[in-house]
Design a protein around this motif. Structure first.
Motif, PDB file in Angstrom:
ATOM      1  N   GLY A   1       0.811  -1.224   0.000  1.00 45.02           N
ATOM      2  CA  GLY A   1       0.000   0.000   0.000  1.00 45.02           C
ATOM      3  C   GLY A   1       0.836   1.263   0.000  1.00 45.02           C
ATOM      4  N   GLU A   2       2.089   1.165  -0.467  1.00 42.27           N
ATOM      5  CA  GLU A   2       2.949   2.363  -0.568  1.00 42.27           C
ATOM      6  C   GLU A   2       2.951   2.862  -2.013  1.00 42.27           C
ATOM      7  OE1 GLU A   2       5.751   0.716   3.065  1.00 42.27           O
ATOM      8  OE2 GLU A   2       6.686   1.074   1.110  1.00 42.27           O
ATOM      9  N   GLN A   3       3.437   4.103  -2.200  1.00 38.99           N
ATOM     10  CA  GLN A   3       3.323   4.730  -3.520  1.00 38.99           C
ATOM     11  C   GLN A   3       4.635   4.712  -4.312  1.00 38.99           C
ATOM     12  OE1 GLN A   3       1.518   8.390  -1.808  1.00 38.99           O
ATOM     13  NE2 GLN A   3      -0.026   8.139  -3.405  1.00 38.99           N
TER      14      GLN A   3
ATOM     15  N   PHE B   1       0.681  -4.553 -16.743  1.00 36.23           N
ATOM     16  CA  PHE B   1       1.405  -5.406 -15.785  1.00 36.23           C
ATOM     17  C   PHE B   1       0.621  -5.567 -14.481  1.00 36.23           C
ATOM     18  CE2 PHE B   1       5.082  -5.038 -18.440  1.00 36.23           C
ATOM     19  CZ  PHE B   1       5.993  -6.000 -18.017  1.00 36.23           C
ATOM     20  N   TRP B   2       0.045  -4.427 -14.006  1.00 32.51           N
ATOM     21  CA  TRP B   2      -0.636  -4.440 -12.694  1.00 32.51           C
ATOM     22  C   TRP B   2      -2.032  -3.832 -12.854  1.00 32.51           C
ATOM     23  CZ3 TRP B   2       4.408  -2.474 -13.307  1.00 32.51           C
ATOM     24  CH2 TRP B   2       5.429  -3.330 -12.846  1.00 32.51           C
ATOM     25  N   PRO B   3      -3.001  -4.616 -13.347  1.00 30.98           N
ATOM     26  CA  PRO B   3      -4.350  -4.073 -13.607  1.00 30.98           C
ATOM     27  C   PRO B   3      -5.006  -3.487 -12.357  1.00 30.98           C
ATOM     28  CG  PRO B   3      -4.130  -6.344 -14.426  1.00 30.98           C
ATOM     29  CD  PRO B   3      -2.902  -6.055 -13.633  1.00 30.98           C
ATOM     30  N   GLN B   4      -4.589  -3.985 -11.181  1.00 31.58           N
ATOM     31  CA  GLN B   4      -5.209  -3.511  -9.932  1.00 31.58           C
ATOM     32  C   GLN B   4      -4.699  -2.128  -9.517  1.00 31.58           C
ATOM     33  OE1 GLN B   4      -2.636  -5.446 -10.125  1.00 31.58           O
ATOM     34  NE2 GLN B   4      -1.402  -5.598  -8.257  1.00 31.58           N
ATOM     35  N   ALA B   5      -3.583  -1.667 -10.114  1.00 34.59           N
ATOM     36  CA  ALA B   5      -2.964  -0.399  -9.683  1.00 34.59           C
ATOM     37  C   ALA B   5      -3.752   0.806 -10.207  1.00 34.59           C
ATOM     38  CB  ALA B   5      -1.528  -0.335 -10.186  1.00 34.59           C
ATOM     39  N   LYS B   6      -3.901   1.801  -9.342  1.00 31.82           N
ATOM     40  CA  LYS B   6      -4.525   3.061  -9.758  1.00 31.82           C
ATOM     41  C   LYS B   6      -3.390   3.990 -10.212  1.00 31.82           C
ATOM     42  CE  LYS B   6      -7.226   3.659  -5.944  1.00 31.82           C
ATOM     43  NZ  LYS B   6      -7.193   2.349  -5.270  1.00 31.82           N
ATOM     44  N   VAL B   7      -3.475   4.492 -11.459  1.00 24.98           N
ATOM     45  CA  VAL B   7      -2.359   5.238 -12.051  1.00 24.98           C
ATOM     46  C   VAL B   7      -2.782   6.669 -12.400  1.00 24.98           C
ATOM     47  CG1 VAL B   7      -0.570   5.208 -13.848  1.00 24.98           C
ATOM     48  CG2 VAL B   7      -1.618   3.060 -13.106  1.00 24.98           C
ATOM     49  N   LEU B   8      -1.915   7.625 -12.080  1.00 22.63           N
ATOM     50  CA  LEU B   8      -2.106   9.026 -12.496  1.00 22.63           C
ATOM     51  C   LEU B   8      -0.956   9.412 -13.419  1.00 22.63           C
ATOM     52  CD1 LEU B   8      -3.085  10.865  -9.205  1.00 22.63           C
ATOM     53  CD2 LEU B   8      -4.430  10.874 -11.285  1.00 22.63           C
ATOM     54  N   ARG B   9      -1.236  10.278 -14.407  1.00 22.96           N
ATOM     55  CA  ARG B   9      -0.173  10.720 -15.314  1.00 22.96           C
ATOM     56  C   ARG B   9      -0.083  12.241 -15.264  1.00 22.96           C
ATOM     57  NH1 ARG B   9      -0.434  11.854 -21.003  1.00 22.96           N
ATOM     58  NH2 ARG B   9      -2.487  10.904 -21.127  1.00 22.96           N
ATOM     59  N   MET B  10       1.140  12.743 -15.224  1.00 27.00           N
ATOM     60  CA  MET B  10       1.332  14.197 -15.171  1.00 27.00           C
ATOM     61  C   MET B  10       2.392  14.613 -16.190  1.00 27.00           C
ATOM     62  SD  MET B  10       1.967  16.395 -11.794  1.00 27.00           S
ATOM     63  CE  MET B  10       2.052  18.168 -11.788  1.00 27.00           C
ATOM     64  N   ASP B  11       1.933  15.281 -17.243  1.00 28.72           N
ATOM     65  CA  ASP B  11       2.861  15.796 -18.250  1.00 28.72           C
ATOM     66  C   ASP B  11       2.211  17.023 -18.889  1.00 28.72           C
ATOM     67  OD1 ASP B  11       0.906  14.814 -19.926  1.00 28.72           O
ATOM     68  OD2 ASP B  11       2.056  13.077 -20.603  1.00 28.72           O
TER      69      ASP B  11
ATOM     70  N   PHE C   1      -2.821  12.544  -5.713  1.00 23.76           N
ATOM     71  CA  PHE C   1      -1.724  11.633  -5.373  1.00 23.76           C
ATOM     72  C   PHE C   1      -1.367  11.746  -3.884  1.00 23.76           C
ATOM     73  CE2 PHE C   1       2.819  10.148  -5.675  1.00 23.76           C
ATOM     74  CZ  PHE C   1       2.520   8.848  -6.054  1.00 23.76           C
ATOM     75  N   ALA C   2      -1.342  12.995  -3.383  1.00 24.83           N
ATOM     76  CA  ALA C   2      -1.039  13.209  -1.955  1.00 24.83           C
ATOM     77  C   ALA C   2      -2.090  12.556  -1.064  1.00 24.83           C
ATOM     78  CB  ALA C   2      -0.958  14.702  -1.666  1.00 24.83           C
TER      79      ALA C   2
ATOM     80  N   ALA D   1      -4.118   7.325  -5.754  1.00 21.92           N
ATOM     81  CA  ALA D   1      -3.437   6.525  -6.790  1.00 21.92           C
ATOM     82  C   ALA D   1      -2.210   5.859  -6.178  1.00 21.92           C
ATOM     83  CB  ALA D   1      -3.031   7.415  -7.950  1.00 21.92           C
ATOM     84  N   ASP D   2      -1.829   4.727  -6.761  1.00 17.90           N
ATOM     85  CA  ASP D   2      -0.646   3.989  -6.284  1.00 17.90           C
ATOM     86  C   ASP D   2       0.614   4.421  -7.033  1.00 17.90           C
ATOM     87  OD1 ASP D   2      -2.292   2.135  -4.699  1.00 17.90           O
ATOM     88  OD2 ASP D   2      -2.992   1.471  -6.664  1.00 17.90           O
TER      89      ASP D   2
END
Length: 748
Positions: A433-435, A515-525, A542-543, A547-548
């Motif tokens: 459960g770490e980021q 790779f990790w369908p369970q992971a919640k992902v955020l994108r920043m660009d 994210f804070a 998201a993971d």
């Protein structure tokens, strides 16, 4: 009285003062820096200009000198300091005086002030009740509703928006009641405030001995009338911001104001909140996401003393505070502090010059975990005072850094973006459960698209750069915006093997999800942060652990503090080493060190994986050890050997032309001109095509001059400017433009 005025046309031909008579009606209303409306040219076209000098001596026949029409209300009058700073920038960096003035004069367009309106009773309560009863009897529903509200709260003023909105009363009805003397409508002006946060003031942070030593030294110097430049070299997480806050606290107690520069908008929110919690709404912000009205109001608030601190990117340096006492430049190594438009000023040098121009002077504080070679070199030579912060305040240690050799991964048959070790650690963090933060120095879905059969690379027809693949089957030029659909067949050899070098933020986001369908992902660009407030949204999410994994370009690795991030993956770490730029190694070291510094900032141990095809490069090895001194010693030796900044100075003369041959011929003429008046110790390189030889069908070439004496470079710049002006006066220079860049930070 006569005024020498610079006309607001950004062209070298009118980059000189024109004299005008000051009419009696404007005597006492015009000062140096005043924006004025004047008749200009044969047709007496109305133009705007800036007064740069007042004199009682006419330059020619007084009968022929035109009069100033009026003082312009479009621009807020500039101070004498701004005019002197603009003149210094013009001389120091090469540009027109007007371009320099536009840079230093804030918030050009005057904006209407925002107004709150309130409604209250004008008549006494007995009369109001009688009128209310009459409205009930006559079924005048709107009047009845308003009078009922006013009678229930006779001492209060009711907001106008509440009356028109909630009570649904038309503005005509309000006007009629006001005209009859039944109610009064009052207006109050107010400033737009871009900081939408509750002020929950924190107490003073307890400073460590290292931090307190810095604060005490700067205060002592200040008391003794010394205004120095200080460099704080503090490892990531060592508490530089607490030092800034303590220093600003002291300066404000002295009745002065503070300017805090940060390299880009992505950092504004988090930095602003830390200052806001301490200083409340005496802090404001200045950046490109503000509306013109918000920008104008922040300048007004600074001018009138409504705020003490402004935070923002390099343009915030020109905030018109009445008495600036300290200028802080955080992450001072960042290339964003160098302007890419004329004048190509550097915020660090300009801040130091501004501090000298201020009547009482100002202290300049630079801070970074990876200082620019310029600043560290000057600190070593005693020009700046150096402070070191070597301990992480959280008590946490620096993260464990490992280098993954991508050549080795390929030999093992691993063709994915992620090394086996990084895959293992991401898996581990998700289970705990770490980021995790994944950083790549790339935007879009892919780097470039090429034919695997003949090697043909799809390039922009208007620029000398490869097109990048984006979603929706588009190829986009990141320089001019040209787009074309992705082709399935190679136009050169008709092969079907057309594919992209996939290493963009979108691609990594997709791979993580695969790779990790369970992971919640955020994108920043740059693509996900176009809308106003999008930076804050992504960072807050994210804070708040929504998201993971956070995937992003370099904007995610600078200055952010997320205590739950225990893993940072740096993908294609050596990509920035391939830039044709003498600062490539420095950039790579800074990026990797800053990225690694995001891990393990809380009380949990952090890991960093640096993935590289050049694992034995000195900048990557030094970054993995977080050893700035080791990198500096190696890099400064190269700079010394090759006479590059900061050991020497360098000027890039940038020539842009519609015709390649004409441009190259003119560049050669400029070099010959300098060689004919050559100063001792100067070295000329070129002319040669720029690293990107064509953008938007304009050819670009450069001549470089190296010299240890900066004044010598200014001499050459003045020489070329004079020559260019003479050609323009003769109408001989039509499709060529020239710019100067001193100690360039970004490649051309």
């Amino acid at each position: 009285m006569y005024a020498n005025v610079i006309i607001d046309i950004s062209h070298e031909k009118v980059d000189k003062p024109f004299q005008y008579k000051v009419p009696d009606k404007l005597t006492g209303k015009i000062d140096i820096g005043s924006p004025v409306v004047i008749p200009f040219g044969r047709g007496n076209t109305t133009r705007k200009g800036f007064v740069i000098e007042l004199t009682d001596e006419p330059n020619w026949d007084p009968a022929k000198i035109k009069e100033i029409i009026d003082v312009s209300d479009e621009v807020v009058s500039a101070q004498d300091i701004s005019m002197r700073l603009a003149a210094w920038m013009k001389r120091h960096y090469g540009s027109t005086m007007i371009a320099a003035l536009r840079t230093v004069l804030p918030a050009a367009k005057k904006q209407n002030r925002q107004v709150h309106k309130y409604i209250s009773l004008r008549m006494d309560l007995r009369q109001a009740r009688d009128l209310y009863n009459e409205c009930v009897r006559k079924k005048q529903k709107a009047r009845e509703r308003l009078l009922k509200e006013l009678l229930e709260n006779p001492e209060d003023r009711i907001p106008y928006e509440f009356v028109t909105g909630k009570l649904n009363i038309a503005s005509q009805t309000i006007k009629a009641l006001s005209d009859q003397g039944i109610i009064k409508v009052e207006s109050e002006e107010y400033y737009r405030k871009p900081v939408a946060a509750e002020s929950s003031r924190y107490g003073k942070a307890v400073l460590s001995d290292e931090q307190q030593h810095i604060v005490d030294t700067v205060k002592k110097d200040y008391d003794e009338g010394q205004r120095n430049t200080y460099l704080i070299h503090g490892i990531t997480g060592s508490g530089k911001t607490e030092v800034y806050i303590a220093l600003i606290d002291d300066v404000i107690k002295r009745g002065k104001q503070a300017i805090v520069l940060i390299p880009e908008i992505a950092l504004t929110y988090q930095t602003l909140m830390r200052f806001y919690r301490h200083f409340g709404d005496r802090v404001s912000v200045m950046n490109s996401t503000l509306s013109p009205g918000e920008k104008f109001d922040q300048m007004e608030r600074a001018r009138t003393g409504d705020i003490d601190i402004i935070i923002g990117p390099r343009s915030a340096l020109f905030t018109p505070f009445p008495n600036t006492g300290i200028i802080i430049i955080d992450e001072e190594h960042e290339s964003a502090y160098k302007s890419e438009t004329m004048p190509k000023y550097h915020a660090r040098e300009t801040a130091i010059e501004l501090s000298k121009l201020l009547p009482d002077g100002a202290a300049v504080v630079l801070g970074s975990a990876t200082p620019s070679l310029e600043s560290y070199y000057r600190a070593q030579t005693g020009e700046y005072k150096l402070f070191e912060l070597n301990r992480r305040l959280t008590g946490g240690t620096l993260p464990t850094v490992e280098i993954a050799d991508l050549r080795e991964e390929l030999r093992k048959g691993n063709r994915s973006i992620f090394s086996l070790r990084l895959q293992e650690l991401i898996e581990d963090r998700l289970s705990r459960g770490e980021q995790t933060m994944l950083f790549i120095n790339r935007r879009g879905l892919a780097g470039f698209v090429s034919c695997r059969s003949c090697g043909h690379v799809f390039k922009c027809p208007h620029c000398d750069v490869a097109l990048s693949e984006h979603r929706g089957g588009r190829l986009v030029c990141h320089y001019c915006g040209y787009e074309e659909p992705v082709k399935k067949i190679c136009p050169k050899c008709s092969s079907k093997y057309v594919s992209s070098f996939r290493a963009g933020t979108q691609q990594i986001e997709d791979e993580v999800k695969k790779f990790w369908p369970q992971a919640k992902v955020l994108r920043m660009d740059a693509d996900t942060t176009r809308a106003k407030g999008s930076y804050e949204k992504i960072l807050s999410a994210f804070a708040n652990k929504e998201a993971d994994v956070l995937v992003g370009t370099q904007m995610i690795v600078k200055g952010h503090d997320f205590p739950d991030v225990t893993l940072v993956g740096i993908l294609a770490a050596d990509m920035s080493l391939y830039a044709s730029d003498y600062r490539a190694s420095e950039r790579t070291f800074q990026l990797l060190t800053q990225a690694a510094g995001r891990a393990g900032r809380g009380d949990k141990k952090g890991n960093v994986i640096i993935q590289s095809y050049q694992p034995d490069h000195y900048s990557i090895i030094a970054a993995s050890k977080q050893d700035y001194k080791e990198f500096y010693d190696e890099e400064i030796a190269y700079r010394d050997l090759l006479s590059y900044p900061p050991v020497s100075h360098m000027m890039s003369v940038q020539i842009m032309s519609k015709d390649e041959e004409e441009g190259m011929a003119f560049a050669t003429k400029l070099r010959t001109l300098m060689e004919q008046r050559k100063l001792e110790g100067s070295v000329f390189i070129g002319p040669a095509a720029a690293s990107i030889g064509r953008i938007n069908d304009i050819y670009r070439m450069a001549v470089y001059v190296k010299m240890s004496d900066y004044q010598g470079l200014i001499y050459y710049k003045d020489l070329m400017e004079k020559y260019i002006r003479s050609l323009e006066d003769q109408g001989k220079l039509r499709y060529i433009s020239v710019q100067f860049d001193f100690d360039p930070v970004n490649g051309f």
